[in-house]
Motif scaffolding. Sequence first.
Motif, PDB file in Angstrom:
ATOM      1  N   VAL A  77       4.823   7.002   1.649  1.00 50.46           N
ATOM      2  CA  VAL A  77       5.806   6.028   2.783  1.00 50.46           C
ATOM      3  C   VAL A  77       4.715   4.355   2.221  1.00 50.46           C
ATOM      4  CG1 VAL A  77       4.560   4.899   4.990  1.00 50.46           C
ATOM      5  CG2 VAL A  77       5.752   7.254   5.228  1.00 50.46           C
ATOM      6  N   TYR A  78       5.564   3.425   2.757  1.00 52.51           N
ATOM      7  CA  TYR A  78       4.655   1.948   1.861  1.00 52.51           C
ATOM      8  C   TYR A  78       4.709   0.979   3.238  1.00 52.51           C
ATOM      9  CZ  TYR A  78       5.501   3.695  -2.603  1.00 52.51           C
ATOM     10  OH  TYR A  78       5.806   4.480  -4.059  1.00 52.51           O
ATOM     11  N   TRP A  79       3.288   0.550   3.035  1.00 51.82           N
ATOM     12  CA  TRP A  79       2.449  -0.083   4.018  1.00 51.82           C
ATOM     13  C   TRP A  79       3.047  -2.246   3.441  1.00 51.82           C
ATOM     14  CZ3 TRP A  79       1.547   0.790   8.838  1.00 51.82           C
ATOM     15  CH2 TRP A  79       1.410   2.011   9.115  1.00 51.82           C
ATOM     16  N   GLN A 103      -9.037   0.130   7.303  1.00 58.22           N
ATOM     17  CA  GLN A 103     -10.093   0.930   6.205  1.00 58.22           C
ATOM     18  C   GLN A 103      -9.647   0.391   5.235  1.00 58.22           C
ATOM     19  OE1 GLN A 103      -8.494   5.383   5.870  1.00 58.22           O
ATOM     20  NE2 GLN A 103      -8.205   5.200   7.599  1.00 58.22           N
ATOM     21  N   ALA A 104     -11.504  -0.364   4.820  1.00 55.35           N
ATOM     22  CA  ALA A 104     -11.936  -1.122   3.821  1.00 55.35           C
ATOM     23  C   ALA A 104     -11.215  -0.492   2.580  1.00 55.35           C
ATOM     24  CB  ALA A 104     -12.883  -1.993   3.680  1.00 55.35           C
ATOM     25  N   HIS A 105     -11.452   0.802   1.897  1.00 57.01           N
ATOM     26  CA  HIS A 105     -10.576   1.556   0.729  1.00 57.01           C
ATOM     27  C   HIS A 105     -10.117   1.550   0.183  1.00 57.01           C
ATOM     28  CE1 HIS A 105     -10.531   5.167   4.040  1.00 57.01           C
ATOM     29  NE2 HIS A 105      -9.720   5.334   2.926  1.00 57.01           N
ATOM     30  N   LEU A 106      -8.666   1.057   1.091  1.00 55.15           N
ATOM     31  CA  LEU A 106      -7.290   1.339   0.940  1.00 55.15           C
ATOM     32  C   LEU A 106      -6.782   0.164  -0.350  1.00 55.15           C
ATOM     33  CD1 LEU A 106      -6.305   1.482   4.526  1.00 55.15           C
ATOM     34  CD2 LEU A 106      -6.338   3.475   3.128  1.00 55.15           C
ATOM     35  N   PRO A 107      -6.355   1.324  -1.153  1.00 54.92           N
ATOM     36  CA  PRO A 107      -5.400   0.604  -2.474  1.00 54.92           C
ATOM     37  C   PRO A 107      -4.176  -0.725  -2.356  1.00 54.92           C
ATOM     38  CG  PRO A 107      -5.069   2.578  -2.287  1.00 54.92           C
ATOM     39  CD  PRO A 107      -5.736   2.017  -1.651  1.00 54.92           C
ATOM     40  N   TRP A 108      -4.889  -1.534  -1.507  1.00 52.65           N
ATOM     41  CA  TRP A 108      -3.578  -2.474  -1.357  1.00 52.65           C
ATOM     42  C   TRP A 108      -3.756  -3.670  -2.042  1.00 52.65           C
ATOM     43  CZ3 TRP A 108      -0.855  -3.315   2.559  1.00 52.65           C
ATOM     44  CH2 TRP A 108      -1.028  -2.547   3.495  1.00 52.65           C
ATOM     45  N   LEU A 146       0.660  -1.371   0.523  1.00 48.84           N
ATOM     46  CA  LEU A 146       0.037   0.305   0.201  1.00 48.84           C
ATOM     47  C   LEU A 146       0.708   1.327   0.102  1.00 48.84           C
ATOM     48  CD1 LEU A 146      -2.462   1.346   0.478  1.00 48.84           C
ATOM     49  CD2 LEU A 146      -2.413   1.067   2.972  1.00 48.84           C
ATOM     50  N   GLU A 147       0.647   1.996  -0.896  1.00 47.29           N
ATOM     51  CA  GLU A 147       1.445   3.507  -0.779  1.00 47.29           C
ATOM     52  C   GLU A 147       0.311   4.443  -0.395  1.00 47.29           C
ATOM     53  OE1 GLU A 147       3.632   6.888  -4.436  1.00 47.29           O
ATOM     54  OE2 GLU A 147       2.493   4.913  -4.727  1.00 47.29           O
ATOM     55  N   ASP A 148       1.091   5.292   1.099  1.00 41.92           N
ATOM     56  CA  ASP A 148       0.925   6.081   1.007  1.00 41.92           C
ATOM     57  C   ASP A 148       1.339   7.397   0.799  1.00 41.92           C
ATOM     58  OD1 ASP A 148      -0.418   7.756   2.490  1.00 41.92           O
ATOM     59  OD2 ASP A 148       0.839   6.734   5.180  1.00 41.92           O
ATOM     60  N   ARG A 149       0.469   8.163  -0.275  1.00 42.73           N
ATOM     61  CA  ARG A 149       1.102   9.442  -0.104  1.00 42.73           C
ATOM     62  C   ARG A 149       1.056  10.553   0.983  1.00 42.73           C
ATOM     63  NH1 ARG A 149       1.784   8.832  -5.594  1.00 42.73           N
ATOM     64  NH2 ARG A 149       0.942   7.144  -7.021  1.00 42.73           N
ATOM     65  N   ASP A 150       0.088  10.386   1.899  1.00 41.82           N
ATOM     66  CA  ASP A 150       0.112  11.996   2.428  1.00 41.82           C
ATOM     67  C   ASP A 150       0.876  10.925   3.945  1.00 41.82           C
ATOM     68  OD1 ASP A 150      -1.146  13.039   0.634  1.00 41.82           O
ATOM     69  OD2 ASP A 150      -3.087  12.308   1.686  1.00 41.82           O
ATOM     70  N   LYS A 151       1.694  10.032   3.978  1.00 38.07           N
ATOM     71  CA  LYS A 151       2.439   9.803   5.352  1.00 38.07           C
ATOM     72  C   LYS A 151       1.344   9.834   5.832  1.00 38.07           C
ATOM     73  CE  LYS A 151       6.838  10.160   3.569  1.00 38.07           C
ATOM     74  NZ  LYS A 151       8.011  11.024   3.488  1.00 38.07           N
ATOM     75  N   ARG A 152       0.019   9.730   6.546  1.00 36.03           N
ATOM     76  CA  ARG A 152      -1.001   9.831   7.320  1.00 36.03           C
ATOM     77  C   ARG A 152      -1.700   9.240   7.914  1.00 36.03           C
ATOM     78  NH1 ARG A 152      -4.397  15.628   5.272  1.00 36.03           N
ATOM     79  NH2 ARG A 152      -2.310  16.526   4.805  1.00 36.03           N
ATOM     80  N   LEU A 153      -1.389   7.208   7.518  1.00 32.44           N
ATOM     81  CA  LEU A 153      -1.847   6.404   8.298  1.00 32.44           C
ATOM     82  C   LEU A 153      -1.276   5.801   9.059  1.00 32.44           C
ATOM     83  CD1 LEU A 153      -2.265   4.562   5.181  1.00 32.44           C
ATOM     84  CD2 LEU A 153      -3.723   4.887   6.194  1.00 32.44           C
ATOM     85  N   THR A 154      -2.301   5.828   9.942  1.00 26.99           N
ATOM     86  CA  THR A 154      -1.199   4.608  11.357  1.00 26.99           C
ATOM     87  C   THR A 154      -1.717   3.323  11.163  1.00 26.99           C
ATOM     88  OG1 THR A 154      -3.917   4.138  12.462  1.00 26.99           O
ATOM     89  CG2 THR A 154      -2.583   6.776  13.384  1.00 26.99           C
TER      90      THR A 154
END
Length: 608
Positions: A84-86, A64-69, A49-57
């Motif tokens: 940030v990448y998860w 969260q279901a809508h995340l584009p894994w 998962l790419e977190d462009r805003d670096k805000r995900l906990t």
Amino acid sequence: MRIPAFALRAWLLWLAGLLFCVLGWAQPVAVSLSGLAEPASLDTYALVLEDRDKRLTPDEALTQAHLPWRAADGVVNFSFSDSVYWLRLRLHNDGPTSVTRLLEAGSALQDMVDYHLVRQGRIVQTVETGDRRPFDRRPLPYRYPVFPIALAAGETVEVLLRLDTHDGLFEALPLRLRTPAGFLHHSQIENVAFGAYYGAVVALLLYNLLLSVLTRDRVFVLYVLYLASYTVWNLCFTGFGLQHLWPENPHLGHTLISTTVPLIALTLTLFSMHYLQTATRVPRVHRMLRWLAVLAVLHLPLAWLDWYAALFLTVMPLLALLLPLLLAAAFVIARQGYRPALFYLVAWAPLAVGAGLTLAKIVGWIEASPLVEYSLNIGSALEFTLLALAMADALNRLKAEKLQAEQQALQVQRALAADLEAKVRERTQALESANAQLQQVAITDALTGVYNRRSFDATLRREYNRCLRQGLPLALCVMDIDHFKPYNDALGHQQGDQALVAVAQALAARVQRSTEYLFRLGGEEFAVLMVDEGRERALRQIEALRDAVEAMALEHPASPRGCVTLSCGLVWVAQPTVEQTPDVLYAEADKALYRAKQAGRNRTEMAP
């Protein structure tokens, strides 16, 4: 039968959660431990998962279901990115007993790696590590992050990794799973291999350092500097530096790796230029290499500012240009018959391959594998070994040349001794004295007693060739007595001859070193040749000669200063080249003399 309200609400919440998990929450494929090899690559089992805003906990990333894994496409490698990448993995123990597995995040240079262990939907363990954090935060004392995971029989756990960087450069991060016994075996083999590698490198460092002291040859000093720069970089790159040398100061490791990369390029360039003799054998390539060395020096501020990503964005093209250029130069020089260049090609070929594979892995062109991961160490080990043989061959060649020169000198000496003995028997003392006088007359000026123009031509050519071979500086000064024709017209030619003798004696009294020569070129023109002399020292010597002539205070009615003075034109070169012939040097000195006369005489002008 009426259902209680609280039971109805609980049942509805459970059903909603079940539907949410089934329909909305992307789940990675559970990896059964029994079917995995040793070691097991988990790259294809992970979700990214790419977190462009670096805000995900971590909790938001899990729920969260809508995340584009998305599924990972081979080895995890994001190269240059500001996101940030998860990563998510699910592990299932399908065996009858509890087991422990070790998850390797196989990069020693990943800036920040946050590990979260999830059991039954809850985060039960968090570890924040990476090579920009103190080493003691790692669960196991290993050169890159390793996380132990205990699983009960039939248990399924989830691993959540958060990857972040200092300024946008990600390293390739192969994910591997090992058993404790497999990890212990792997680490022991690796420690032995790297211990042998670094031991050999240190031995080569000390050996070449000793040779540099004994031989005073610059090539050994440059090789030691190159080898030291590469060794420090390799300690940072493999993670052994952070593990063993600066575990509490990770910033030092990043400063060192950023500094040593341009230093490797600089010292490699200087060493190659000297070892291959590019200045005389491939002058055009030599000039290009000098510019590349300057560019390498200009990268050092990026290292000191800790602009890690920016440094590698610019230094990789530099290295990509430098390595082929060095190999091409070595190939051309080897075709000229220079044997050290052939050794150079053989030695650097494996390192060039290893460096190419490593650069391709960093930018994401190829996937990481054991061969690619250790390609730089394998290539450098071969390069160090082969280049050590090349250096030994060069040393042996120098010894052989020295022995050959000594033998030739001995043969010449014996021949001269025999010839001299024959002449002593055949000729009288008077004839020997006459011959000696003739020889002296041939090289000295009859009026002043200093060397003449014939001696000047022969000496200048001989010393020029010696400086060209040995890389020594050379200085040539042409001098002219100011207003000498009016001096002769006013005082007569006899007085003019006496003035020439006085000037020659004043100059000869101060030209005493074995590497300095004084000549009378003709008329009122003199010349001084200095070998292996610094620029400032040469200029001071000429000024001292000019002052010495003026200090004689020989009366000169036609001179504005009232006494005999000199105008001087000086040319100095740090190392003559084939283009700077003796005639060119003399012409440049003569031009400088002309400028001195144009500027008012009684002065020294330097050729550019």
